[in-house]
Write a protein that holds these residues in place. Structure first.
Motif, mmCIF file in Angstrom:
data_model
loop_
_atom_site.group_PDB
_atom_site.id
_atom_site.type_symbol
_atom_site.label_atom_id
_atom_site.label_comp_id
_atom_site.label_asym_id
_atom_site.label_seq_id
_atom_site.Cartn_x
_atom_site.Cartn_y
_atom_site.Cartn_z
ATOM 1 N N UNK A 4 64.757 -46.938 -14.505
ATOM 2 C CA UNK A 4 65.416 -47.692 -15.563
ATOM 3 C C UNK A 4 66.239 -48.808 -14.921
ATOM 4 N N UNK A 5 66.104 -50.008 -15.457
ATOM 5 C CA UNK A 5 66.802 -51.164 -14.906
ATOM 6 C C UNK A 5 67.725 -51.765 -15.966
ATOM 7 N N UNK A 6 68.968 -52.000 -15.575
ATOM 8 C CA UNK A 6 69.930 -52.665 -16.434
ATOM 9 C C UNK A 6 70.397 -53.941 -15.745
ATOM 10 N N UNK A 7 70.322 -55.064 -16.450
ATOM 11 C CA UNK A 7 70.781 -56.350 -15.927
ATOM 12 C C UNK A 7 71.864 -56.882 -16.865
ATOM 13 N N UNK A 80 71.544 -66.394 -7.162
ATOM 14 C CA UNK A 80 71.539 -65.581 -8.365
ATOM 15 C C UNK A 80 72.946 -65.085 -8.666
ATOM 16 N N UNK A 81 73.244 -64.964 -9.944
ATOM 17 C CA UNK A 81 74.531 -64.443 -10.385
ATOM 18 C C UNK A 81 74.257 -63.326 -11.385
ATOM 19 N N UNK A 82 74.970 -62.208 -11.250
ATOM 20 C CA UNK A 82 74.818 -61.153 -12.238
ATOM 21 C C UNK A 82 74.993 -59.767 -11.665
ATOM 22 N N UNK A 83 74.967 -58.790 -12.572
ATOM 23 C CA UNK A 83 75.080 -57.378 -12.202
ATOM 24 C C UNK A 83 73.753 -56.680 -12.468
ATOM 25 N N UNK A 95 74.715 -53.119 -8.242
ATOM 26 C CA UNK A 95 75.072 -54.246 -7.394
ATOM 27 C C UNK A 95 75.582 -55.417 -8.198
ATOM 28 N N UNK A 96 76.221 -56.317 -7.489
ATOM 29 C CA UNK A 96 76.753 -57.533 -8.110
ATOM 30 C C UNK A 96 76.510 -58.701 -7.173
ATOM 31 N N UNK A 97 75.965 -59.779 -7.711
ATOM 32 C CA UNK A 97 75.777 -61.010 -6.956
ATOM 33 C C UNK A 97 76.662 -62.090 -7.551
#
Length: 280
Positions: A4-7, A80-83, A95-97
Protein backbone atom coordinates in the motif's frame (compact mmCIF):
# COMPACT_ATOMS: atom_id res chain seq x y z
CA UNK A 1 -0.01 -8.61 1.93
CA UNK A 2 -0.50 -6.17 -0.95
CA UNK A 3 1.84 -3.20 -0.93
CA UNK A 4 0.00 0.00 0.00
CA UNK A 5 1.38 3.39 -1.00
CA UNK A 6 0.38 6.75 0.46
CA UNK A 7 1.62 10.00 -1.09
CA UNK A 8 0.96 13.32 0.67
CA UNK A 9 -1.69 11.70 2.84
CA UNK A 10 -3.68 10.00 0.05
CA UNK A 11 -3.52 6.25 -0.60
CA UNK A 12 -2.90 5.32 -4.25
CA UNK A 13 -4.21 1.85 -5.23
CA UNK A 14 -1.74 -0.20 -7.26
CA UNK A 15 -3.99 -3.03 -8.42
CA UNK A 16 -6.38 -1.20 -10.76
CA UNK A 17 -6.65 1.74 -13.15
CA UNK A 18 -6.90 5.14 -11.45
CA UNK A 19 -6.36 8.80 -12.29
CA UNK A 20 -4.25 11.26 -10.30
CA UNK A 21 -5.29 14.85 -10.93
CA UNK A 22 -4.99 18.29 -9.35
CA UNK A 23 -2.33 20.99 -9.12
CA UNK A 24 0.38 18.69 -7.75
CA UNK A 25 -0.37 15.67 -9.93
CA UNK A 26 2.94 15.48 -11.82
CA UNK A 27 4.99 15.73 -8.63
CA UNK A 28 2.85 13.02 -7.01
CA UNK A 29 3.09 10.68 -10.01
CA UNK A 30 6.87 11.01 -10.26
CA UNK A 31 7.36 10.61 -6.50
CA UNK A 32 5.25 7.44 -6.68
CA UNK A 33 7.42 6.16 -9.53
CA UNK A 34 10.75 6.66 -7.75
CA UNK A 35 9.48 5.31 -4.41
CA UNK A 36 8.33 2.09 -6.11
CA UNK A 37 11.47 1.88 -8.26
CA UNK A 38 13.62 2.14 -5.12
CA UNK A 39 11.58 -0.54 -3.33
CA UNK A 40 11.86 -2.83 -6.36
CA UNK A 41 15.65 -2.46 -6.38
CA UNK A 42 16.24 -2.98 -2.65
CA UNK A 43 18.85 -5.74 -2.13
CA UNK A 44 18.85 -8.36 0.61
CA UNK A 45 20.42 -7.01 3.82
CA UNK A 46 22.36 -9.72 5.64
CA UNK A 47 26.01 -9.16 4.73
CA UNK A 48 27.14 -7.39 7.93
CA UNK A 49 27.00 -8.83 11.44
CA UNK A 50 25.11 -6.75 14.03
CA UNK A 51 24.96 -7.17 17.79
CA UNK A 52 21.21 -6.51 17.52
CA UNK A 53 20.15 -8.01 14.16
CA UNK A 54 16.64 -6.54 14.22
CA UNK A 55 17.73 -2.96 14.91
CA UNK A 56 20.65 -3.39 12.53
CA UNK A 57 18.39 -4.59 9.73
CA UNK A 58 16.00 -1.67 10.25
CA UNK A 59 18.86 0.85 10.20
CA UNK A 60 20.44 -0.75 7.12
CA UNK A 61 17.10 -0.65 5.28
CA UNK A 62 16.67 3.06 6.03
CA UNK A 63 20.18 3.89 4.83
CA UNK A 64 20.02 1.73 1.70
CA UNK A 65 16.58 2.96 0.66
CA UNK A 66 17.69 6.59 0.97
CA UNK A 67 20.93 5.83 -0.89
CA UNK A 68 19.23 4.10 -3.85
CA UNK A 69 16.57 6.78 -4.23
CA UNK A 70 19.17 9.54 -4.04
CA UNK A 71 21.23 7.75 -6.71
CA UNK A 72 18.25 8.03 -9.07
CA UNK A 73 17.39 11.64 -8.33
CA UNK A 74 20.80 13.31 -8.09
CA UNK A 75 22.35 12.45 -11.51
CA UNK A 76 19.08 13.33 -13.19
CA UNK A 77 18.76 16.58 -11.19
CA UNK A 78 15.16 15.70 -10.37
CA UNK A 79 13.74 17.71 -7.49
CA UNK A 80 10.77 16.14 -5.74
CA UNK A 81 8.80 17.47 -2.79
CA UNK A 82 6.41 15.47 -0.65
CA UNK A 83 5.77 12.72 1.87
CA UNK A 84 5.38 9.01 1.21
CA UNK A 85 4.62 5.85 3.14
CA UNK A 86 4.89 2.22 2.06
CA UNK A 87 2.81 -0.18 4.14
CA UNK A 88 4.44 -3.56 3.56
CA UNK A 89 2.63 -5.59 6.18
CA UNK A 90 5.38 -6.58 8.59
CA UNK A 91 6.95 -3.14 8.39
CA UNK A 92 6.42 0.28 6.85
CA UNK A 93 8.73 2.78 5.19
CA UNK A 94 7.98 6.49 5.45
CA UNK A 95 9.91 9.39 4.05
CA UNK A 96 9.93 13.08 3.32
CA UNK A 97 11.63 14.94 0.48
CA UNK A 98 12.12 18.68 0.83
CA UNK A 99 14.60 21.07 -0.79
CA UNK A 100 16.80 18.26 -2.05
CA UNK A 101 16.98 16.54 1.34
CA UNK A 102 15.45 13.17 2.20
CA UNK A 103 14.67 11.42 5.45
CA UNK A 104 13.60 7.75 5.59
CA UNK A 105 12.18 5.94 8.61
CA UNK A 106 11.33 2.24 8.96
CA UNK A 107 8.76 1.13 11.53
CA UNK A 108 8.54 -2.56 12.39
CA UNK A 109 4.94 -3.76 12.87
CA UNK A 110 6.12 -7.34 13.50
CA UNK A 111 9.38 -8.73 14.85
CA UNK A 112 10.83 -12.22 14.42
CA UNK A 113 11.29 -14.26 17.59
CA UNK A 114 14.34 -16.15 18.89
CA UNK A 115 16.78 -14.42 16.55
CA UNK A 116 20.38 -15.70 16.61
CA UNK A 117 23.26 -13.24 17.04
CA UNK A 118 25.69 -12.19 14.31
CA UNK A 119 25.44 -12.97 10.58
CA UNK A 120 23.03 -15.86 11.15
CA UNK A 121 20.65 -13.53 12.94
CA UNK A 122 20.82 -10.98 10.12
CA UNK A 123 19.90 -13.72 7.63
CA UNK A 124 16.96 -14.78 9.81
CA UNK A 125 15.69 -11.21 10.17
CA UNK A 126 16.14 -10.43 6.47
CA UNK A 127 14.29 -13.61 5.45
CA UNK A 128 11.46 -12.77 7.85
CA UNK A 129 10.85 -9.35 6.28
CA UNK A 130 11.62 -10.19 2.64
CA UNK A 131 9.88 -13.59 2.41
CA UNK A 132 6.47 -12.24 1.32
CA UNK A 133 7.38 -8.71 0.25
CA UNK A 134 5.43 -7.50 -2.79
CA UNK A 135 7.51 -5.18 -4.99
CA UNK A 136 5.73 -4.20 -8.23
CA UNK A 137 8.08 -2.88 -10.91
CA UNK A 138 7.05 0.61 -12.11
CA UNK A 139 7.26 1.92 -15.67
CA UNK A 140 7.03 5.62 -16.49
CA UNK A 141 5.51 7.21 -19.61
CA UNK A 142 5.92 11.04 -19.76
CA UNK A 143 3.35 13.41 -21.20
CA UNK A 144 5.79 14.43 -23.95
CA UNK A 145 6.12 10.79 -25.01
CA UNK A 146 5.60 11.35 -28.76
CA UNK A 147 8.38 13.93 -29.08
CA UNK A 148 10.75 11.88 -26.92
CA UNK A 149 10.11 8.75 -28.98
CA UNK A 150 10.73 10.65 -32.24
CA UNK A 151 13.92 12.26 -30.95
CA UNK A 152 15.47 9.21 -29.28
CA UNK A 153 14.17 6.31 -31.40
CA UNK A 154 17.69 5.30 -32.47
CA UNK A 155 18.51 4.48 -28.84
CA UNK A 156 15.63 2.02 -28.52
CA UNK A 157 17.25 -0.82 -30.45
CA UNK A 158 19.50 -3.13 -28.44
CA UNK A 159 23.04 -2.79 -29.79
CA UNK A 160 25.53 -5.62 -30.26
CA UNK A 161 28.74 -3.68 -29.61
CA UNK A 162 27.72 -0.93 -27.19
CA UNK A 163 25.20 -0.27 -24.45
CA UNK A 164 21.73 0.77 -25.57
CA UNK A 165 19.61 3.47 -23.99
CA UNK A 166 20.48 7.04 -22.96
CA UNK A 167 22.38 8.51 -19.94
CA UNK A 168 20.59 8.97 -16.62
CA UNK A 169 21.50 12.65 -16.73
CA UNK A 170 18.62 13.13 -19.18
CA UNK A 171 16.20 12.76 -16.30
CA UNK A 172 12.68 11.53 -17.01
CA UNK A 173 13.63 11.07 -20.68
CA UNK A 174 16.03 8.29 -19.67
CA UNK A 175 13.44 6.68 -17.38
CA UNK A 176 11.11 6.36 -20.38
CA UNK A 177 13.54 5.45 -23.16
CA UNK A 178 15.59 2.98 -21.12
CA UNK A 179 12.46 1.06 -20.09
CA UNK A 180 11.49 0.13 -23.66
CA UNK A 181 14.76 -0.91 -25.30
CA UNK A 182 13.82 -3.41 -28.02
CA UNK A 183 15.70 -6.50 -29.25
CA UNK A 184 17.00 -6.50 -32.80
CA UNK A 185 14.46 -7.92 -35.19
CA UNK A 186 11.54 -6.73 -33.04
CA UNK A 187 8.43 -5.99 -35.08
CA UNK A 188 4.81 -5.12 -34.37
CA UNK A 189 1.91 -3.56 -36.22
CA UNK A 190 -0.13 -0.44 -35.51
CA UNK A 191 -3.21 0.49 -37.53
CA UNK A 192 -2.03 -1.61 -40.43
CA UNK A 193 1.48 -0.14 -40.38
CA UNK A 194 4.52 -2.26 -39.50
CA UNK A 195 7.08 -1.12 -36.95
CA UNK A 196 10.56 -2.48 -37.67
CA UNK A 197 14.01 -2.08 -36.14
CA UNK A 198 17.37 -1.29 -37.66
CA UNK A 199 20.51 -1.67 -35.53
CA UNK A 200 22.10 1.56 -36.81
CA UNK A 201 19.12 3.70 -37.83
CA UNK A 202 16.56 2.92 -35.12
CA UNK A 203 12.82 2.43 -35.61
CA UNK A 204 10.76 2.71 -38.77
CA UNK A 205 7.01 2.69 -39.29
CA UNK A 206 6.25 1.34 -42.77
CA UNK A 207 9.77 2.36 -43.80
CA UNK A 208 9.41 5.91 -42.46
CA UNK A 209 11.78 7.04 -39.64
CA UNK A 210 9.84 7.93 -36.51
CA UNK A 211 10.72 11.63 -36.60
CA UNK A 212 8.53 11.87 -39.73
CA UNK A 213 5.51 10.09 -38.21
CA UNK A 214 2.49 12.16 -37.15
CA UNK A 215 1.96 12.90 -33.40
CA UNK A 216 -1.11 10.69 -32.98
CA UNK A 217 0.65 7.60 -34.30
CA UNK A 218 3.71 8.43 -32.20
CA UNK A 219 1.57 8.77 -29.07
CA UNK A 220 -0.19 5.49 -29.79
CA UNK A 221 3.13 3.81 -30.47
CA UNK A 222 4.63 5.12 -27.20
CA UNK A 223 1.76 3.66 -25.20
CA UNK A 224 1.81 0.40 -27.15
CA UNK A 225 5.55 -0.16 -26.62
CA UNK A 226 5.30 0.64 -22.91
CA UNK A 227 2.47 -1.86 -22.49
CA UNK A 228 4.41 -4.49 -24.43
CA UNK A 229 7.57 -4.03 -22.35
CA UNK A 230 5.83 -4.01 -18.93
CA UNK A 231 5.46 -7.56 -17.55
CA UNK A 232 2.37 -8.89 -15.82
CA UNK A 233 2.02 -7.56 -12.27
CA UNK A 234 3.98 -4.36 -12.92
CA UNK A 235 2.68 -0.79 -12.61
CA UNK A 236 2.45 1.79 -15.39
CA UNK A 237 2.49 5.49 -14.51
CA UNK A 238 1.27 7.38 -17.59
CA UNK A 239 1.20 11.17 -17.85
CA UNK A 240 -1.40 12.76 -20.13
CA UNK A 241 -2.40 9.54 -21.91
CA UNK A 242 -4.90 11.45 -24.07
CA UNK A 243 -2.31 13.87 -25.52
CA UNK A 244 -2.53 14.13 -29.35
CA UNK A 245 -5.22 11.43 -29.49
CA UNK A 246 -8.53 11.71 -31.29
CA UNK A 247 -11.72 10.36 -29.68
CA UNK A 248 -11.37 7.27 -31.86
CA UNK A 249 -7.79 6.72 -30.69
CA UNK A 250 -8.81 7.18 -27.03
CA UNK A 251 -11.33 4.35 -27.39
CA UNK A 252 -8.58 2.20 -28.92
CA UNK A 253 -6.27 2.97 -25.98
CA UNK A 254 -9.02 2.13 -23.47
CA UNK A 255 -9.09 -1.39 -24.88
CA UNK A 256 -5.33 -1.76 -24.59
CA UNK A 257 -5.26 -0.76 -20.94
CA UNK A 258 -8.29 -2.88 -20.05
CA UNK A 259 -6.34 -5.96 -21.18
CA UNK A 260 -3.15 -5.04 -19.32
CA UNK A 261 -2.55 -7.42 -16.39
CA UNK A 262 -1.13 -4.91 -13.95
CA UNK A 263 -1.90 -1.60 -12.27
CA UNK A 264 -2.11 1.69 -14.16
CA UNK A 265 -1.88 5.19 -12.68
CA UNK A 266 -2.83 7.93 -15.13
CA UNK A 267 -1.71 11.50 -14.41
CA UNK A 268 -3.86 14.06 -16.18
CA UNK A 269 -6.31 16.93 -15.82
CA UNK A 270 -8.72 15.12 -18.15
CA UNK A 271 -10.48 11.87 -17.27
CA UNK A 272 -11.24 10.89 -20.85
CA UNK A 273 -10.51 7.23 -20.06
CA UNK A 274 -13.24 7.21 -17.40
CA UNK A 275 -11.39 5.72 -14.40
CA UNK A 276 -11.48 6.24 -10.63
CA UNK A 277 -10.14 9.69 -9.74
CA UNK A 278 -7.87 10.86 -6.88
CA UNK A 279 -7.36 14.60 -6.59
CA UNK A 280 -4.29 16.22 -5.04
Amino acid sequence: MKTKVTINGREIPLDRRILITGNGMYMVGRLLYFVLKTLNQMPRLYGVAESDPISGWRRNFENKFASIMTSHLDPEKIRLEGDFELNLGKFSVSGKLSRGQMKVTVNLAQRPENVSPGIRGMVEVDSFYFSDLERPKPFFVPGSKDGILAGFHRFLVLQTESASGVPKTLGMVSEFINSIVLPQGYSTSLRGKVLSTDEKEGLFLDGEPLYNVDPELLSLLSLRLSLDMAPEGSLLIVEDPEAHLSSEAIEEVKGWFSRFKGGVVFVSRSNLLGVEEIRF
